[in-house]
Design a protein around this motif. Structure first.
Motif, PDB file in Angstrom:
ATOM      1  N   ARG A 144       1.001   4.116  -2.864  1.00  0.00           N
ATOM      2  CA  ARG A 144       0.526   5.478  -2.565  1.00  0.00           C
ATOM      3  C   ARG A 144       1.575   6.503  -2.967  1.00  0.00           C
ATOM      4  O   ARG A 144       1.251   7.552  -3.538  1.00  0.00           O
ATOM      5  CB  ARG A 144       0.214   5.622  -1.076  1.00  0.00           C
ATOM      6  CG  ARG A 144      -1.083   5.005  -0.620  1.00  0.00           C
ATOM      7  CD  ARG A 144      -1.397   5.447   0.801  1.00  0.00           C
ATOM      8  NE  ARG A 144      -1.777   6.854   0.856  1.00  0.00           N
ATOM      9  CZ  ARG A 144      -1.784   7.577   1.976  1.00  0.00           C
ATOM     10  NH1 ARG A 144      -1.385   7.045   3.114  1.00  0.00           N
ATOM     11  NH2 ARG A 144      -2.168   8.832   1.943  1.00  0.00           N
ATOM     12  N   ILE A 204      -1.289  13.652  -2.278  1.00  0.00           N
ATOM     13  CA  ILE A 204      -0.918  12.274  -1.954  1.00  0.00           C
ATOM     14  C   ILE A 204      -2.084  11.362  -2.302  1.00  0.00           C
ATOM     15  O   ILE A 204      -3.242  11.660  -2.000  1.00  0.00           O
ATOM     16  CB  ILE A 204      -0.541  12.140  -0.467  1.00  0.00           C
ATOM     17  CG1 ILE A 204       0.691  13.002  -0.173  1.00  0.00           C
ATOM     18  CG2 ILE A 204      -0.278  10.690  -0.088  1.00  0.00           C
ATOM     19  CD1 ILE A 204       1.090  13.041   1.288  1.00  0.00           C
ATOM     20  N   ALA A 205      -1.776  10.262  -2.934  1.00  0.00           N
ATOM     21  CA  ALA A 205      -2.813   9.315  -3.371  1.00  0.00           C
ATOM     22  C   ALA A 205      -3.622   8.825  -2.174  1.00  0.00           C
ATOM     23  O   ALA A 205      -3.086   8.550  -1.103  1.00  0.00           O
ATOM     24  CB  ALA A 205      -2.168   8.139  -4.090  1.00  0.00           C
ATOM     25  N   ASP A 206      -4.910   8.720  -2.375  1.00  0.00           N
ATOM     26  CA  ASP A 206      -5.825   8.269  -1.327  1.00  0.00           C
ATOM     27  C   ASP A 206      -5.588   6.793  -1.014  1.00  0.00           C
ATOM     28  O   ASP A 206      -5.491   5.965  -1.923  1.00  0.00           O
ATOM     29  CB  ASP A 206      -7.262   8.483  -1.787  1.00  0.00           C
ATOM     30  CG  ASP A 206      -8.268   7.978  -0.782  1.00  0.00           C
ATOM     31  OD1 ASP A 206      -8.361   8.566   0.310  1.00  0.00           O
ATOM     32  OD2 ASP A 206      -8.936   6.976  -1.088  1.00  0.00           O
ATOM     33  N   GLU A 266       0.807  -1.219   0.000  1.00  0.00           N
ATOM     34  CA  GLU A 266       0.000   0.000   0.000  1.00  0.00           C
ATOM     35  C   GLU A 266       0.841   1.271   0.000  1.00  0.00           C
ATOM     36  O   GLU A 266       0.629   2.174  -0.825  1.00  0.00           O
ATOM     37  CB  GLU A 266      -0.938  -0.012   1.211  1.00  0.00           C
ATOM     38  CG  GLU A 266      -1.910   1.149   1.219  1.00  0.00           C
ATOM     39  CD  GLU A 266      -2.887   1.069   2.384  1.00  0.00           C
ATOM     40  OE1 GLU A 266      -3.154   2.121   2.989  1.00  0.00           O
ATOM     41  OE2 GLU A 266      -3.366  -0.050   2.681  1.00  0.00           O
ATOM     42  N   GLU A 312      -7.331  -0.397  -6.019  1.00  0.00           N
ATOM     43  CA  GLU A 312      -6.488  -0.806  -7.138  1.00  0.00           C
ATOM     44  C   GLU A 312      -5.887  -2.190  -6.881  1.00  0.00           C
ATOM     45  O   GLU A 312      -5.892  -3.054  -7.771  1.00  0.00           O
ATOM     46  CB  GLU A 312      -5.363   0.207  -7.365  1.00  0.00           C
ATOM     47  CG  GLU A 312      -4.419  -0.217  -8.502  1.00  0.00           C
ATOM     48  CD  GLU A 312      -3.195   0.668  -8.624  1.00  0.00           C
ATOM     49  OE1 GLU A 312      -2.114   0.137  -8.979  1.00  0.00           O
ATOM     50  OE2 GLU A 312      -3.298   1.875  -8.387  1.00  0.00           O
ATOM     51  N   ARG A 370       1.658   6.684  -6.843  1.00  0.00           N
ATOM     52  CA  ARG A 370       0.453   7.264  -7.442  1.00  0.00           C
ATOM     53  C   ARG A 370       0.241   8.725  -7.015  1.00  0.00           C
ATOM     54  O   ARG A 370      -0.697   9.360  -7.472  1.00  0.00           O
ATOM     55  CB  ARG A 370      -0.778   6.453  -7.064  1.00  0.00           C
ATOM     56  CG  ARG A 370      -0.723   4.966  -7.436  1.00  0.00           C
ATOM     57  CD  ARG A 370      -0.662   4.741  -8.908  1.00  0.00           C
ATOM     58  NE  ARG A 370      -0.746   3.310  -9.241  1.00  0.00           N
ATOM     59  CZ  ARG A 370       0.075   2.693 -10.066  1.00  0.00           C
ATOM     60  NH1 ARG A 370       1.039   3.373 -10.677  1.00  0.00           N
ATOM     61  NH2 ARG A 370      -0.062   1.405 -10.319  1.00  0.00           N
ATOM     62  N   SER A 371       1.101   9.262  -6.159  1.00  0.00           N
ATOM     63  CA  SER A 371       0.968  10.654  -5.735  1.00  0.00           C
ATOM     64  C   SER A 371       1.477  11.600  -6.819  1.00  0.00           C
ATOM     65  O   SER A 371       2.278  11.218  -7.678  1.00  0.00           O
ATOM     66  CB  SER A 371       1.735  10.884  -4.431  1.00  0.00           C
ATOM     67  OG  SER A 371       1.183  10.103  -3.379  1.00  0.00           O
ATOM     68  N   ALA A 372       1.020  12.832  -6.757  1.00  0.00           N
ATOM     69  CA  ALA A 372       1.371  13.825  -7.786  1.00  0.00           C
ATOM     70  C   ALA A 372       2.854  14.162  -7.738  1.00  0.00           C
ATOM     71  O   ALA A 372       3.490  14.142  -6.680  1.00  0.00           O
ATOM     72  CB  ALA A 372       0.531  15.086  -7.589  1.00  0.00           C
ATOM     73  N   ALA A 410      -8.235   4.497  -2.460  1.00  0.00           N
ATOM     74  CA  ALA A 410      -8.112   4.271  -3.903  1.00  0.00           C
ATOM     75  C   ALA A 410      -7.023   3.249  -4.197  1.00  0.00           C
ATOM     76  O   ALA A 410      -7.169   2.404  -5.094  1.00  0.00           O
ATOM     77  CB  ALA A 410      -7.814   5.585  -4.614  1.00  0.00           C
ATOM     78  N   VAL A 411      -5.925   3.301  -3.451  1.00  0.00           N
ATOM     79  CA  VAL A 411      -4.846   2.343  -3.657  1.00  0.00           C
ATOM     80  C   VAL A 411      -5.298   0.936  -3.260  1.00  0.00           C
ATOM     81  O   VAL A 411      -4.979  -0.040  -3.946  1.00  0.00           O
ATOM     82  CB  VAL A 411      -3.601   2.771  -2.855  1.00  0.00           C
ATOM     83  CG1 VAL A 411      -2.566   1.652  -2.800  1.00  0.00           C
ATOM     84  CG2 VAL A 411      -2.990   4.026  -3.478  1.00  0.00           C
TER      85      VAL A 411
END
Length: 360
Positions: A10, A53-55, A6, A62, A13-15, A58-59
């Motif tokens: 995360r 930061i990716a939620d 996880e 996925e 997948r973060s910006a 959501a991760v």
């Protein structure tokens, strides 16, 4: 107990976090969790807001989707991550795969070419791929129309790897849906993008670097002068891999790219033996462990004066990081720290060939 996949996902997948930044953050902070906690501080030093930061939810979704479709993750540093791909500075931090991952650890040759390839080129690509597979070589290609399709068909029985620009659950082009499923069942299917991702144009250069990175060498069968196949060949050359090309008629525009490669020093290929001879010196070298990608000099914090100096040397025109180090007069670790902070702040863009520029 939390899923160990996880936090790395995360972070990925973060910006503002690409493969190079992801690896630098892991090396600096020791874990993805610690790196996530440090993002606001680093972005503030770079003069920007903390990246989104990716939620976590959501991760998790996925991960569940990947498992539901019968795929799994390979993370950079895992023992079964393809070792040649791990050598790239821009190696994907995570791959999503279906099939036999051992195929990517054998001797691999990439075969690429025109989507609108001639019948003769497709036939020759199929024969080359069949001959390579008979010699125990894994053929890597991109499941596109034309040469890619012929290469997979020829090598399917002996070992093939298909690398796609979409999510692993999406077939593109649609007419290759059955072939893509066969590759997943009988060979190895590889995707870098999350499930459900459509094959947008910006993902194909990334797909091409995975194709080139998996292989000891890249064979271009038919290609126009400005094509994705030549991008793959360039990436292979930059990684120190062999570039090979099949010559064609100067009257056929589809052969111009291959003839240009040969003129620039690519190995001329007319048979399977030509390919095997070309890669033999490379195949004999020792391959670094994937975990070595996290090794290097310890990171150094940069002061305000150092940040101003490095940032002042940057502009909208891409410049090599090595040149920045030379002109700044600082250690590579300090320059990389400043670049990392700028990237997390959304102020830096990375380009092919180890170049960077300020965002415009």
């Amino acid at each position: 107990m939390s899923d160990p996949r996880e936090a790395p996902l995360r972070l990925l997948r973060s910006a503002n976090i690409g493969p190079i930044t992801w690896r630098q953050l892991i090396a600096r902070f020791g874990s993805a969790s610690a790196a996530l906690d440090a993002l606001p501080m680093l972005a503030a030093r770079g003069g920007g807001r903390a990246p989104a930061i990716a939620d976590a939810g959501a991760v998790r979704r996925e991960i569940a989707r990947v498992e539901k479709i019968g795929a799994r993750y390979l993370f950079l540093g895992d023992s079964d991550y393809p070792p040649l791909l791990a050598e790239l500075d821009s190696a994907p931090p995570a791959l999503i795969v279906r099939g036999n991952v051992a195929l990517a650890r054998r001797t691999c040759i990439a075969m690429v070419g025109a989507r609108n390839a001639s019948a003769a080129a497709c036939r020759f690509a199929r024969q080359l791929a069949l001959g390579l597979a008979d010699q125990g070589v894994t053929v890597v290609s991109g499941l596109a129309r034309g040469v890619d399709t012929a290469s997979h068909v020829g090598s399917l029985a002996g070992g093939t790897v298909g690398v796609i620009a979409s999510g692993i659950d999406i077939a593109f082009p649609p007419e290759n849906a059955e072939l893509q499923e066969r590759v997943a069942q009988e060979g190895l299917l590889v995707a870098e993008q999350p499930p459900g991702t459509e094959p947008l144009a910006r993902f194909f250069p990334s797909r091409n670097r995975v194709i080139a990175g998996l292989a000891l060498g890249t064979v271009v069968v038919e290609a126009a002068p400005r094509s994705g196949s030549l991008i793959t060949a360039r990436i292979a050359a930059e990684a120190g891999r062999e570039v090979m090309a099949v010559p064609g008629s100067p009257l056929d525009p589809r052969a111009q790219g291959c003839n240009l490669l040969i003129r620039e020093g690519a190995t001329l290929v007319q048979s399977v033996d030509d390919i095997l001879e070309a890669i033999r010196p490379i195949d004999a070298r020792a391959v670094r462990s994937p975990t070595s990608r996290f090794e290097g000099p310890p990171p150094e914090d940069a002061g305000d004066a150092e940040r101003r100096r490095v940032t002042g040397l940057l502009g909208p025109v891409p410049v090599a990081v090595d040149e920045l180090v030379r002109q700044a007069g600082f250690s590579p670790a300090i320059v990389q720290t400043v670049l990392l902070e700028l990237e997390l702040a959304g102020r830096l863009e990375r380009h092919a060939g180890g170049k960077v520029s300020l965002t415009t």
